[in-house]
Design an enzyme around this catalytic site. Sequence first.
Site, PDB file in Angstrom:
ATOM      1  N   ARG A 240       0.846  -1.190   0.000  1.00 40.39           N
ATOM      2  CA  ARG A 240       0.000   0.000   0.000  1.00 40.39           C
ATOM      3  C   ARG A 240       0.878   1.235   0.000  1.00 40.39           C
ATOM      4  NH1 ARG A 240      -3.773  -2.361  -1.423  1.00 40.39           N
ATOM      5  NH2 ARG A 240      -5.870  -2.494  -0.537  1.00 40.39           N
ATOM      6  N   GLU A 269      -2.093   7.981  -4.139  1.00 36.61           N
ATOM      7  CA  GLU A 269      -2.374   7.593  -5.522  1.00 36.61           C
ATOM      8  C   GLU A 269      -3.821   7.971  -5.892  1.00 36.61           C
ATOM      9  OE1 GLU A 269      -1.382   3.443  -4.770  1.00 36.61           O
ATOM     10  OE2 GLU A 269      -3.455   2.882  -5.185  1.00 36.61           O
ATOM     11  N   HIS A 287      -1.006   0.362  -9.524  1.00 33.93           N
ATOM     12  CA  HIS A 287      -1.757  -0.472  -8.570  1.00 33.93           C
ATOM     13  C   HIS A 287      -2.525  -1.587  -9.292  1.00 33.93           C
ATOM     14  CE1 HIS A 287      -3.872  -0.428  -4.372  1.00 33.93           C
ATOM     15  NE2 HIS A 287      -3.773  -1.652  -4.858  1.00 33.93           N
TER      16      HIS A 287
HETATM   17  C1  DGY Z   1      -6.150  -5.492  -2.790  1.00 39.83           C
HETATM   18  O1  DGY Z   1      -6.750  -6.542  -2.991  1.00 39.83           O
HETATM   19  O2  DGY Z   1      -6.048  -5.014  -1.669  1.00 39.83           O
HETATM   20  C2  DGY Z   1      -5.571  -4.817  -3.977  1.00 39.83           C
HETATM   21  O3  DGY Z   1      -4.645  -3.854  -3.620  1.00 39.83           O
HETATM   22  C3  DGY Z   1      -6.672  -4.210  -4.813  1.00 39.83           C
HETATM   23  O4  DGY Z   1      -7.184  -3.101  -4.142  1.00 39.83           O
END
Ligand code: DGY
Length: 334
Positions: A240, A269, A287
Amino acid sequence: MRPSVLVTRATFTDIAGRLREHFNVEDNPDDALWDPVELRRRLQGRQGVMSHGSDRIDAALLDACPTLKAVCNVGVGYNNVDVEACTARGVLVTNTPDVLTETTADFGFALMMATARRIGESERFVRQGEWTKTGIFDMFAGSDVHGATLGILGMGRIGRAVARRGSLGFGMRVIYHNRSRLTAEAEAESGARYVDKATLLREADHLVLVLPYSAASHHAIGAEELQRMKPTATLTNIARGGIVDDAALASALRTGTIAAAGLDVFEGEPRVHPALLGLPNVVLTPHIGSASIQTRRAMAALTVDNLIAALGAGPRAGEPPTPVNPEVLAARRR
Ligand code: DGY
């Protein structure tokens, strides 16, 4: 009256269509980005939401939407949802673990390899017509992946899947750090050895971040941690934004504190820190860690299963497959 649900982002219509068998559904086929005010307006009078990482589900929103009973989030991560606030109000939260583990690990490995072997830089070089002389011996010479030391910070399902790829597929020495140590059996299966964070930073040739975001993991990698890494090391973040201090990372990449980075996630982001955009030694992706067609379909399907069951319909009524706060279900049964 049939319950009413909101689907906040465009998704697979055949899968989300299953919601219409049980509920009144408002969806978002144009994939408009709703701000918090718009989201709150559209959630009025609804019992459930199929939410996504771009939706902030917090106490203020919950208080403004008192009919809401289920927040079914598409993604394994749910840092966009205030789970404590949901639990306090009896709102069930679900996520999508397991179905994306292997795909996200594939991507993390690919990004780490692209970073180590300088694939982004080389691709731009060829595409821009700069390859005019063959046989330059050290052109885009990167660092080896096979046989190197793979460091993993965060050893949940995805971390273990990355570890297996490193140990079994590439003969890497794999070390990890995590809040809690794996069992001896899980360590053996992953081919990974537990170390403290300082050792992880000091010894990893390629460090991959796979830990969930929380206040505790905010800037887990900042200037000080980067300073402790090898100058030849790479850093890959598939977890993240916010886990890495992006400004500190840009500075470390510019000054050679570490060699290169692969980033799929960013602080704030879709905005990317401008200092990162100008650097050659960083591979940037938007992402997409879990973005294979098969996995995105599986995530949508699991979310739909969760929402149907959470609102008391379908074959698993009252027993959604992947609750985040199962205590809400237990309280409902009492
Ligand atoms: C998740 O599954 O957490 C991915 O980052 C998609 O948001």
